[in-house]
Scaffold this active site. Structure first.
Site, mmCIF file in Angstrom:
data_model
loop_
_atom_site.group_PDB
_atom_site.id
_atom_site.type_symbol
_atom_site.label_atom_id
_atom_site.label_comp_id
_atom_site.label_asym_id
_atom_site.label_seq_id
_atom_site.Cartn_x
_atom_site.Cartn_y
_atom_site.Cartn_z
ATOM 1 N N TRP A 101 0.830 -1.207 0.000
ATOM 2 C CA TRP A 101 0.000 0.000 0.000
ATOM 3 C C TRP A 101 0.867 1.261 0.000
ATOM 4 O O TRP A 101 0.391 2.333 0.332
ATOM 5 C CB TRP A 101 -0.916 -0.009 1.220
ATOM 6 N N CYS B 230 -6.665 -5.276 -1.468
ATOM 7 C CA CYS B 230 -7.801 -6.090 -1.013
ATOM 8 C C CYS B 230 -8.588 -6.724 -2.150
ATOM 9 O O CYS B 230 -8.976 -7.895 -2.066
ATOM 10 C CB CYS B 230 -8.712 -5.263 -0.113
ATOM 11 N N HIS C 139 -13.613 -1.868 1.233
ATOM 12 C CA HIS C 139 -12.799 -3.052 1.494
ATOM 13 C C HIS C 139 -13.496 -4.235 0.850
ATOM 14 O O HIS C 139 -14.729 -4.337 0.879
ATOM 15 C CB HIS C 139 -12.611 -3.283 2.992
ATOM 16 N N ASP D 107 -11.586 -13.558 4.536
ATOM 17 C CA ASP D 107 -10.884 -12.347 4.111
ATOM 18 C C ASP D 107 -9.385 -12.630 4.107
ATOM 19 O O ASP D 107 -8.806 -12.930 5.146
ATOM 20 C CB ASP D 107 -11.212 -11.195 5.063
ATOM 21 N N TYR E 174 -7.005 4.448 -0.030
ATOM 22 C CA TYR E 174 -8.348 3.891 0.156
ATOM 23 C C TYR E 174 -8.490 3.162 1.482
ATOM 24 O O TYR E 174 -9.597 2.882 1.942
ATOM 25 C CB TYR E 174 -8.713 2.969 -1.011
#
Length: 802
Positions: free
Chosen positions: A313, A348, A407, A430, A592
């Site tokens: 990220w 993600c 997400h 996840d 984000y």
């Protein structure tokens, strides 16, 4: 000192009870029938040779299961199997009945709990009075009967309680046709397959041949399987569909992109099974979808175990691929399987897209789900806590919790025998590494029904997931004595527009109602307070002292990359007297994930609001102001704080928005036929006044085009480019070709075109033109496309529910 091996941690799967993986004890050999002294001289007597003892097919003492000579000893009179036909052709009855005909594999691929047919070639006629036949299946490095990894299936003698059986359906002078039934709880994976026979002349063991290997998968069509899904249209969408939509952006500016799951492409099944091998998951546990989905959620990220994808990220992707540039899972999983090294990079939606591919490949119904305003709770408080100083300036050192613009995770369908009744169905998994679970970066499976009702004490990882969709946003202000006081609680800030692709169309389907009760309802508030009682700040709901008569909301005009942006703050006064409000507006770039950069524009305003009236404040941000500060996703965060002079009421709100990027327009030139080279024309206009450098074009599509990347080079400011790419379709039917364009100056540029691929000797379909994936569903959602598997050529069975 080397790190301990965590592959067998307690809690990872039910059978684990030790930390360091050690070889388990081998099953003791079953007691074999004792042969008399005279049996060595008398081979014609069945009572001596024991040929009718069908319970004694296991390995002899000292024999390693699956290890046998390539050239077995053959004596005259033995029932010799000279070959076998597993009937694994893609167009054959086995593959079609098991819904595995789309796999680009020539091997037999079946789903557990459902029969399939095979044929054995024999060197002499089969006599049921003299001959006995046993099928043998092995999986894993140390197969054992007691762990259901060494399966022995006597023909005509079902195994009590195990669900495996084999029956003769036909026999000729030189062949034997069998129908084989597998257990609905069978271990999934790739089995070695062989045959044993017994006759008065002795036992014959057919050598294991790699050409006779069988893949067994979960079966959502089987009522006895834990992944059984009773809706035919859902099965088409969540198991068999090879492409889908992933949503991103913000709740007020929903973006969408097509993702190529490609679960049936050549090499994908082996790549997905490799993930379980790489984790060291015991084969005996691979029949449980709960354990399998949990391992997949851990292995799709690279932390702990050198899994599939490295998360990044930072904005610097120079050593790998920008996460926004991926258009599907195929290239990622193939590369991981080929090299054994984690692939660079993922975020993600990439993690979630890969999980969908893997679980659909295994046969577990799975969908990709996006949650807007998704909270990341870092301290198990089940609240999103934002701290300010005495002047309502954010205290960044304390603000560890964050709210992601969006997400993306996964729902997968299964029963939950490990939970109380009522929690079967959709389960959240996840793979994005955020917080650890039992010391490992994984998350789920967690019952969506449990999340809806705030039952955060049910496994797995319910507190974290509940906070993502239904925690409250709590604003704390530092007081003069150094303590902190709650000045405002925003109850409807988290978990909006939870979205997935609709069944049978390209529309967005809102599934918020299965995750939470209606916002503000008594049931929803009860769920929040039920969950909070298990958090670290349950006391905040005991004394609700905050009150308000002034409220604020924020609206953003359509923000397009390269153009100026207008943001409007609306203030409403529900009181009976006028209110004076001091407002501070701070604008900063935002990842984000909710992480913000330094403020680059700020304004202060004094606003007078008449009783029962409203006022608005407008902020205009030019391209030259925001361009130097943009980060991934081109998002900005407007933080608003204020105070009402007459009442002391504190106002606080955070509003994020993104700048919409342009689309790629794809047009297929000419008819599309299996095996025939076809061209697609790509058109793109640079929306920026600056030059794009190092632009790379990515394209792939299951059954249409293998993943490919093309260097485009530089694209001038406001320049329109057009170029062509070629592809050779592999499979007939309605397919999607997905593409992206990425450069350091501009990302999140996507396009998709739907094509009808004709068989090699079929008719000529009309050229298809794309419906680009726009930043807003209303502008760019492709028209509803009929499901190719519902057409007459793909019809499975009469009377299926729509």
């Amino acid at each position: 000192m080397p790190e301990p091996d965590t592959r067998m941690d307690v809690g990872r799967w039910a059978s684990a009870s030790y930390r360091v993986r050690q070889p388990g004890p081998r099953d003791p050999p079953p007691a074999r029938r004792k042969r008399s002294f005279f049996s060595k001289f008398c081979r014609c007597c069945k009572c001596c040779t024991g040929t009718r003892d069908d319970t004694d097919w296991g390995p002899a003492p000292g024999e390693v299961p699956g290890s046998r000579p390539a050239q077995p000893v053959i004596r005259e009179g033995m029932l010799v199997v000279s070959g076998m036909d597993l009937m694994g052709q893609r167009s054959g009855a086995n593959r079609q009945a098991h819904h595995t005909d789309e796999f680009e594999y020539d091997e037999l691929i079946v789903r557990r709990g459902q029969p399939f047919d095979i044929r054995l070639q024999l060197r002499q006629p089969y006599d049921p009075e003299l001959h006995r036949v046993c099928l043998e299946l092995l999986i894993g490095p140390t197969p054992q009967v007691s762990k259901a990894t060494h399966i022995l299936v006597p023909v005509g003698a079902p195994l009590p309680g195990l669900g495996w059986a084999a029956e003769v359906t036909d026999s000729t002078d030189d062949s034997l046709s069998l129908q084989v039934s597998t257990a609905p709880t069978a271990v999934i994976g790739k089995y070695r397959f062989s045959v044993k026979t017994r006759s008065p002349a002795g036992e014959y063991q057919m050598p294991f041949d790699p050409r006779n290997e069988i893949y067994i998968l979960f079966n959502p069509w089987c009522r006895e399987d834990a992944v059984y899904l009773p809706h035919d249209d859902w099965l088409e969408e969540y198991v068999l569909n090879e492409s889908g939509r992933i949503y991103y952006g913000t709740e007020s500016q929903i973006g969408e992109r097509t993702w190529n799951y490609g679960q049936f492409d050549r090499g994908m099944l082996d790549a997905c099974l490799y993930i379980l091998d790489r984790r060291g998951m015991p084969h005996s546990g691979r029949g449980d979808p709960i354990s399998v989905s949990r391992v997949v959620s851990a292995m799709v990220n690279s932390l702990d175990d050198n899994g599939v994808l490295v998360g990044n990220w930072t904005g610097d992707y120079s050593r790998g691929t920008n996460p926004s540039a991926w258009v599907g899972s195929v290239d990622i999983l193939r590369q991981y399987h080929r090299t054994g090294y984690p692939v660079l990079y993922g975020q993600c939606w990439v993690f979630a897209g890969v999980v969908t591919s893997v679980l659909r490949c295994f046969g577990i119904a799975t969908r990709t789900v996006t949650n807007y305003n998704s909270a990341h709770d870092t301290d198990v408080s089940l609240t999103m806590d934002i701290y300010f100083d005495e002047n309502m300036k954010p205290l960044e050192r304390l603000n560890a919790d964050s709210v992601w613009n969006f997400h993306v995770w996964n729902d997968c369908w299964m029963t939950r025998p490990d939970l109380p009744s009522g929690y079967d169905g959709w389960q959240v998994v996840d793979a994005t590494p955020q917080e650890t679970s039992s010391g490992i970066f994984c998350c789920g499976p967690c019952s969506v029904e449990a999340i809806k009702n705030g039952l955060v004490y049910l496994k797995y990882d319910a507190p974290f997931i509940f906070a993502e969709v239904n925690s409250d946003k709590v604003y704390w202000q530092r007081q003069a004595d150094g303590t902190y006081k709650i000045v405002y609680v925003e109850e409807k800030a988290i978990g909006h527009l939870i979205s997935t692709k609709a069944v049978g169309s390209h529309e967005r389907h809102d599934v918020t109602d299965i995750y939470k009760h209606p916002e503000g309802s008594e049931a929803e508030r009860q769920a929040v307070e039920t969950a909070a009682r298990h958090g670290t700040k349950a006391h905040i709901y005991k004394n609700k002292e905050w009150a308000e008569d002034v409220s604020l909301s924020v609206e953003t005009s359509e923000a397009i990359m390269g153009q100026d942006v207008s943001v409007q703050v609306a203030l409403s006064n529900r009181g009976s007297s006028s209110r004076s409000v001091s407002l501070s507006l701070h604008l900063a770039p935002m990842f984000y994930t909710g992480v913000t950069g330094s403020t680059f524009k700020q304004e202060s305003r004094q606003v007078e609001i008449p009783p029962g009236g409203a006022q608005s404040v407008r902020m205009v941000v030019s391209y030259t102001e925001y361009q130097p500060h943009l980060v991934d996703q081109a998002a900005l965060m407007l933080s608003i704080s204020g105070k009402v002079a007459q009442t002391g009421q504190v106002l606080a709100k955070q509003h994020s928005f993104r700048l919409r990027t342009p689309d790629l327009t794809l047009t297929v030139l000419g008819p599309v036929v299996v095996g025939k080279e076809t061209q697609v024309q790509v058109v793109f206009k640079n929306p920026l006044p600056q030059t794009l450098t190092g632009a790379v074009f990515h394209m792939e599509g299951s059954g249409v085009s293998s993943p490919k990347a093309t260097n485009i080079g530089t694209i001038g400011g406001h320049q329109t480019i057009s170029f062509r790419q070629t592809f050779v379709p592999l499979r007939a039917g309605r397919r999607q070709l997905v593409a992206s364009l990425d450069s350091p100056q501009l990302s999140q540029v996507h396009g998709v075109v739907t094509v009808d691929v004709a068989p090699a000797a079929g008719g000529q379909p009309a050229p298809a033109r794309s419906s680009p994936a726009r930043g807003s569903p209303a502008r760019g959602s492709p028209s509803r496309q009929p499901n190719p598997r519902n057409s007459p050529a793909r019809h499975r069975e009469p009377g299926r529910a729509g």
